[in-house]
Write a protein that holds these residues in place. Structure first.
Motif, mmCIF file in Angstrom:
data_model
loop_
_atom_site.group_PDB
_atom_site.id
_atom_site.type_symbol
_atom_site.label_atom_id
_atom_site.label_comp_id
_atom_site.label_asym_id
_atom_site.label_seq_id
_atom_site.Cartn_x
_atom_site.Cartn_y
_atom_site.Cartn_z
ATOM 1 N N ALA A 11 0.829 -1.208 0.000
ATOM 2 C CA ALA A 11 0.000 0.000 0.000
ATOM 3 C C ALA A 11 0.861 1.254 0.000
ATOM 4 O O ALA A 11 0.554 2.237 -0.699
ATOM 5 C CB ALA A 11 -0.937 -0.007 1.211
ATOM 6 N N ILE A 12 1.953 1.237 0.770
ATOM 7 C CA ILE A 12 2.861 2.401 0.803
ATOM 8 C C ILE A 12 3.504 2.608 -0.561
ATOM 9 O O ILE A 12 3.566 3.742 -1.072
ATOM 10 C CB ILE A 12 3.928 2.211 1.896
ATOM 11 N N LEU A 13 3.995 1.528 -1.174
ATOM 12 C CA LEU A 13 4.630 1.636 -2.484
ATOM 13 C C LEU A 13 3.627 2.110 -3.532
ATOM 14 O O LEU A 13 3.965 2.927 -4.398
ATOM 15 C CB LEU A 13 5.224 0.285 -2.885
ATOM 16 N N ALA A 14 2.397 1.607 -3.452
ATOM 17 C CA ALA A 14 1.369 2.039 -4.402
ATOM 18 C C ALA A 14 1.057 3.517 -4.220
ATOM 19 O O ALA A 14 0.881 4.255 -5.196
ATOM 20 C CB ALA A 14 0.103 1.203 -4.216
ATOM 21 N N PHE A 15 1.005 3.958 -2.970
ATOM 22 C CA PHE A 15 0.732 5.370 -2.692
ATOM 23 C C PHE A 15 1.838 6.267 -3.231
ATOM 24 O O PHE A 15 1.577 7.383 -3.710
ATOM 25 C CB PHE A 15 0.575 5.573 -1.182
ATOM 26 N N LEU A 16 3.079 5.788 -3.169
ATOM 27 C CA LEU A 16 4.210 6.593 -3.620
ATOM 28 C C LEU A 16 4.338 6.607 -5.139
ATOM 29 O O LEU A 16 4.633 7.659 -5.738
ATOM 30 C CB LEU A 16 5.511 6.057 -3.002
ATOM 31 N N TYR A 17 4.116 5.463 -5.772
ATOM 32 C CA TYR A 17 4.441 5.339 -7.189
ATOM 33 C C TYR A 17 3.245 5.499 -8.138
ATOM 34 O O TYR A 17 3.450 5.752 -9.327
ATOM 35 C CB TYR A 17 5.105 3.982 -7.455
ATOM 36 N N THR A 18 2.020 5.366 -7.648
ATOM 37 C CA THR A 18 0.868 5.502 -8.533
ATOM 38 C C THR A 18 0.790 6.877 -9.197
ATOM 39 O O THR A 18 0.573 6.960 -10.418
ATOM 40 C CB THR A 18 -0.435 5.200 -7.771
ATOM 41 N N PRO A 19 0.972 7.982 -8.453
ATOM 42 C CA PRO A 19 0.943 9.291 -9.141
ATOM 43 C C PRO A 19 2.027 9.434 -10.208
ATOM 44 O O PRO A 19 1.794 10.045 -11.260
ATOM 45 C CB PRO A 19 1.162 10.292 -7.998
ATOM 46 N N ILE A 20 3.204 8.852 -9.946
ATOM 47 C CA ILE A 20 4.283 8.939 -10.923
ATOM 48 C C ILE A 20 3.936 8.145 -12.177
ATOM 49 O O ILE A 20 4.154 8.603 -13.307
ATOM 50 C CB ILE A 20 5.605 8.421 -10.299
ATOM 51 N N ILE A 21 3.372 6.954 -11.987
ATOM 52 C CA ILE A 21 2.991 6.124 -13.130
ATOM 53 C C ILE A 21 1.909 6.808 -13.953
ATOM 54 O O ILE A 21 1.941 6.810 -15.191
ATOM 55 C CB ILE A 21 2.525 4.738 -12.642
ATOM 56 N N VAL A 22 0.943 7.419 -13.276
ATOM 57 C CA VAL A 22 -0.128 8.135 -13.984
ATOM 58 C C VAL A 22 0.448 9.304 -14.775
ATOM 59 O O VAL A 22 0.072 9.546 -15.932
ATOM 60 C CB VAL A 22 -1.194 8.625 -12.991
ATOM 61 N N MET A 23 1.388 10.047 -14.162
ATOM 62 C CA MET A 23 2.009 11.172 -14.861
ATOM 63 C C MET A 23 2.739 10.703 -16.114
ATOM 64 O O MET A 23 2.606 11.305 -17.188
ATOM 65 C CB MET A 23 2.991 11.875 -13.925
ATOM 66 N N MET A 24 3.508 9.619 -15.994
ATOM 67 C CA MET A 24 4.239 9.102 -17.147
ATOM 68 C C MET A 24 3.277 8.613 -18.226
ATOM 69 O O MET A 24 3.496 8.842 -19.423
ATOM 70 C CB MET A 24 5.171 7.975 -16.706
ATOM 71 N N ALA A 25 2.204 7.952 -17.817
ATOM 72 C CA ALA A 25 1.240 7.435 -18.795
ATOM 73 C C ALA A 25 0.540 8.559 -19.538
ATOM 74 O O ALA A 25 0.341 8.494 -20.762
ATOM 75 C CB ALA A 25 0.220 6.546 -18.090
ATOM 76 N N MET A 26 0.180 9.628 -18.828
ATOM 77 C CA MET A 26 -0.535 10.725 -19.465
ATOM 78 C C MET A 26 0.346 11.515 -20.427
ATOM 79 O O MET A 26 -0.149 12.262 -21.254
ATOM 80 C CB MET A 26 -1.112 11.660 -18.402
ATOM 81 N N GLY A 27 1.653 11.329 -20.312
ATOM 82 C CA GLY A 27 2.542 11.938 -21.304
ATOM 83 C C GLY A 27 2.418 11.280 -22.663
ATOM 84 O O GLY A 27 2.867 11.837 -23.674
ATOM 85 N N PHE A 28 1.807 10.078 -22.696
ATOM 86 C CA PHE A 28 1.591 9.368 -23.958
ATOM 87 C C PHE A 28 0.113 9.365 -24.356
ATOM 88 O O PHE A 28 -0.285 8.610 -25.229
ATOM 89 C CB PHE A 28 2.074 7.917 -23.831
ATOM 90 N N ASN A 29 -0.683 10.193 -23.708
ATOM 91 C CA ASN A 29 -2.100 10.276 -24.029
ATOM 92 C C ASN A 29 -2.324 11.338 -25.107
ATOM 93 O O ASN A 29 -1.746 12.420 -25.056
ATOM 94 C CB ASN A 29 -2.916 10.610 -22.790
ATOM 95 N N GLU A 30 -3.151 11.027 -26.053
ATOM 96 C CA GLU A 30 -3.419 11.946 -27.160
ATOM 97 C C GLU A 30 -4.086 13.225 -26.690
ATOM 98 O O GLU A 30 -3.821 14.308 -27.206
ATOM 99 C CB GLU A 30 -4.313 11.248 -28.196
ATOM 100 N N SER A 31 -4.939 13.126 -25.692
ATOM 101 C CA SER A 31 -5.719 14.274 -25.244
ATOM 102 C C SER A 31 -4.859 15.252 -24.450
ATOM 103 O O SER A 31 -4.100 14.842 -23.569
ATOM 104 C CB SER A 31 -6.888 13.811 -24.368
ATOM 105 N N PRO A 32 -4.972 16.557 -24.735
ATOM 106 C CA PRO A 32 -4.241 17.545 -23.943
ATOM 107 C C PRO A 32 -4.877 17.805 -22.584
ATOM 108 O O PRO A 32 -4.274 18.456 -21.729
ATOM 109 C CB PRO A 32 -4.298 18.803 -24.812
ATOM 110 N N LEU A 33 -6.092 17.294 -22.383
ATOM 111 C CA LEU A 33 -6.825 17.518 -21.135
ATOM 112 C C LEU A 33 -6.925 16.245 -20.300
ATOM 113 O O LEU A 33 -7.739 16.179 -19.391
ATOM 114 C CB LEU A 33 -8.232 18.045 -21.446
ATOM 115 N N TYR A 34 -6.107 15.233 -20.643
ATOM 116 C CA TYR A 34 -6.074 13.966 -19.911
ATOM 117 C C TYR A 34 -7.427 13.256 -19.930
ATOM 118 O O TYR A 34 -7.827 12.619 -18.964
ATOM 119 C CB TYR A 34 -5.621 14.189 -18.459
#
Length: 259
Positions: A11-34
């Motif tokens: 749970a601690i690792l998920a809390f720390l790394y989930t926002p980072i993973i989401v940020m990296m993923a949204m850098g490859f999203n076509e939409s400029p508004l996520y």
């Protein structure tokens, strides 16, 4: 109990790394508004290549971080040698004074540096940023390298000198190689502290010369774009690669004393 402990760690690792993973993923999203559903695209990395403002500020941050790592590691290692291997009046006080710069809020430190640099004529700009970042990084270097000294037997240098080595040669040939993993870790720590520093950079940067954290802050105020996700992902991957290289060659946690 063991299962509960594993769940807590996950749970601690998920809390720390989930926002980072989401940020990296949204850098490859076509939409400029996520917007969802997710549509894979590299358009923001292509747009980043034409964003000279972000690229320039990112390069400024890397240059300052590298200079900070070299200078702070050199000065901090020398200070750590003196504090660990020499006895002199006021040593305990100097060791104690290393802690306040880490504990004092960076907002207060940035304000104090701005006032002092203005009063002393140093001013603002790249030179002021380097001085400020080095001043912040040195205590971390002294603590990390000083911890490394505690894992090294002091009598190894004495044994080398008893065999005809000079004190300087004994240090460079015996102690320094054993201390190298700690020095490398301290350098990476100083690099990370400088690269991530926002408050000091915000106070000491000039309109014509700024760092990436300050530029990202300014860009968010005007309107967030996934180009920031792209350059953040690149820097994050670079930092992770440096940490993995350090872990691979330094092998932290191993006993480095020859027996």
């Amino acid at each position: 109990m063991k299962t509960l402990g594993r769940f807590y760690l996950f749970a601690i690792l998920a809390f720390l790394y989930t926002p980072i993973i989401v940020m990296m993923a949204m850098g490859f999203n076509e939409s400029p508004l996520y917007q969802l559903p997710f549509s894979f695209s590299t358009r923001w990395y292509v747009a980043l290549m034409g964003n000279t403002v972000l690229l320039t500020s990112g390069l400024n941050s890397i240059i300052i971080a590298v200079i900070t790592a070299v200078v702070a590691t050199t000065l901090g290692t020398v200070a750590s040698v003196a504090l660990s291997r020499r006895s002199f009046r006021g040593r305990s006080l100097l060791q104690l004074l290393l802690l306040p710069p880490i504990a004092i809020p960076w907002l207060i430190t940035g304000t104090a540096m701005l006032i002092f640099f203005y009063w002393s004529g140093i001013g603002r700009g790249m030179h002021a940023l380097i001085i400020g970042h080095v001043a912040l990084a040195i205590p971390y270097v002294v603590i990390v390298v000083g911890t490394g000294f505690k894992t090294i037997r002091a009598d190894l240098e004495e044994a080398a000198m008893s065999l005809g080595s000079t004190p300087i040669h004994a240090f460079y040939s015996v102690t320094l190689p054993l201390l190298f993993p700690s020095i490398l870790g301290a350098a990476l720590f100083a690099f990370a502290v400088s690269l991530d520093q926002f408050v000091i950079s915000y106070f000491l940067a000039t309109p014509g010369y700024t760092t990436l954290p300050v530029q990202i802050y300014s860009a968010i105020r005007k309107g967030f774009t996934p180009e920031i996700n792209a350059i953040s992902t690149i820097l994050l991957l670079g930092s992770m690669a440096a940490i993995l290289i350090f872990a691979r060659f330094a092998k932290p946690g191993e006993n480095r004393d020859p027996r």
